[in-house]
Write an enzyme that holds these catalytic residues in place. Sequence first.
Site, PDB file in Angstrom:
ATOM      1  N   SER A 111      -3.185 -10.597 -12.291  1.00  0.00           N
ATOM      2  CA  SER A 111      -2.646  -9.867 -13.503  1.00  0.00           C
ATOM      3  C   SER A 111      -3.279 -10.264 -14.761  1.00  0.00           C
ATOM      4  CB  SER A 111      -1.191  -9.428 -13.757  1.00  0.00           C
ATOM      5  OG  SER A 111      -0.824  -8.979 -14.950  1.00  0.00           O
ATOM      6  N   ALA A 115       0.774  -1.362   0.041  1.00  0.00           N
ATOM      7  CA  ALA A 115       0.079   0.052  -0.037  1.00  0.00           C
ATOM      8  C   ALA A 115       0.998   1.265  -0.107  1.00  0.00           C
ATOM      9  CB  ALA A 115      -0.986   0.114   1.311  1.00  0.00           C
ATOM     10  N   TYR A 150       7.045 -13.645 -13.213  1.00  0.00           N
ATOM     11  CA  TYR A 150       5.822 -12.711 -12.911  1.00  0.00           C
ATOM     12  C   TYR A 150       4.567 -13.687 -13.495  1.00  0.00           C
ATOM     13  CZ  TYR A 150       2.843  -8.791 -12.628  1.00  0.00           C
ATOM     14  OH  TYR A 150       1.646  -7.976 -12.469  1.00  0.00           O
ATOM     15  N   LYS A 186       1.544 -15.018 -11.241  1.00  0.00           N
ATOM     16  CA  LYS A 186       0.203 -14.613 -10.990  1.00  0.00           C
ATOM     17  C   LYS A 186      -0.859 -15.651 -11.680  1.00  0.00           C
ATOM     18  CE  LYS A 186       0.914 -10.345  -9.976  1.00  0.00           C
ATOM     19  NZ  LYS A 186       0.219  -9.604  -8.709  1.00  0.00           N
TER      20      LYS A 186
END
Length: 261
Positions: A153, A27, A167, A171
């Site tokens: 994603s 965040a 990656y 995902k």
Amino acid sequence: MDTVVPPSGSVLDLFRLTGRVAVVTGAGSGLGAGLARALAEAGADIVVAGRRRDKLEQVAASVTALGRRCSVVPTDVTDPAQCETLARTAITEFGRLDVLVNNAGITHTAPATREDPGDYRNVLEVNLFGAYWTAQACARVMRPGSSIVNVASMLGLIKSVLPQAAYASSKAGLIGLTRDLSHQWAGRKGIRVNAIAPGFVDTDMIGEMSQDILDEFLRDCSLGRTATQREIDAAVVFLAGPASGYITGSTLAVDGGTSGH
């Protein structure tokens, strides 16, 4: 398990998170910072988690400016003990935990035959293992009617223009994890688990990408553009709250139609 009462009230009421508490990982900047503010706008009090306290403090200030309470918990999601501390802090400070947004993530680009094993492991440790440890810790204290939203994603659904094996596999794994946790927890705990699969979002990260690569990615995008932060915000607020009360185990592609090709 306590019975989860189906949502009622006006349609707009179903998108409100008043009285709820949300944890957002990753965040400190970018997408995660925006998601923390969006959940606050919807009425939730927020716990922001990430590695850099200074960045988290800035996001917390923007949340409190919206009239919501916010707690800062520096967290390395690859450490299960720190994830447990994160969940316990939400309960200690707010008395409840209703929403988890698993947004912490990193990427790495390298040809598969030359990718360093440490780099590959690091991406999976954050993006997949970290999401699991955080979900595990939060589910232990969440009450029926709570919601987990995993930020996956579109590259977990389709091929990438760039060599991003770490990656993409992290995902895709997160999407599989979403299905499994939903099956485990929906009936037994009353916790819904869903994911979003964003396409490219107009954040600072896009500015680091060459226009040629971005154009190649967008060639298969039906809408022909990147997403705005607010479009991702809206999808997460929807999955976090009662408006999506009969949705679990699903991955919502927010990618302008790219994965539909």
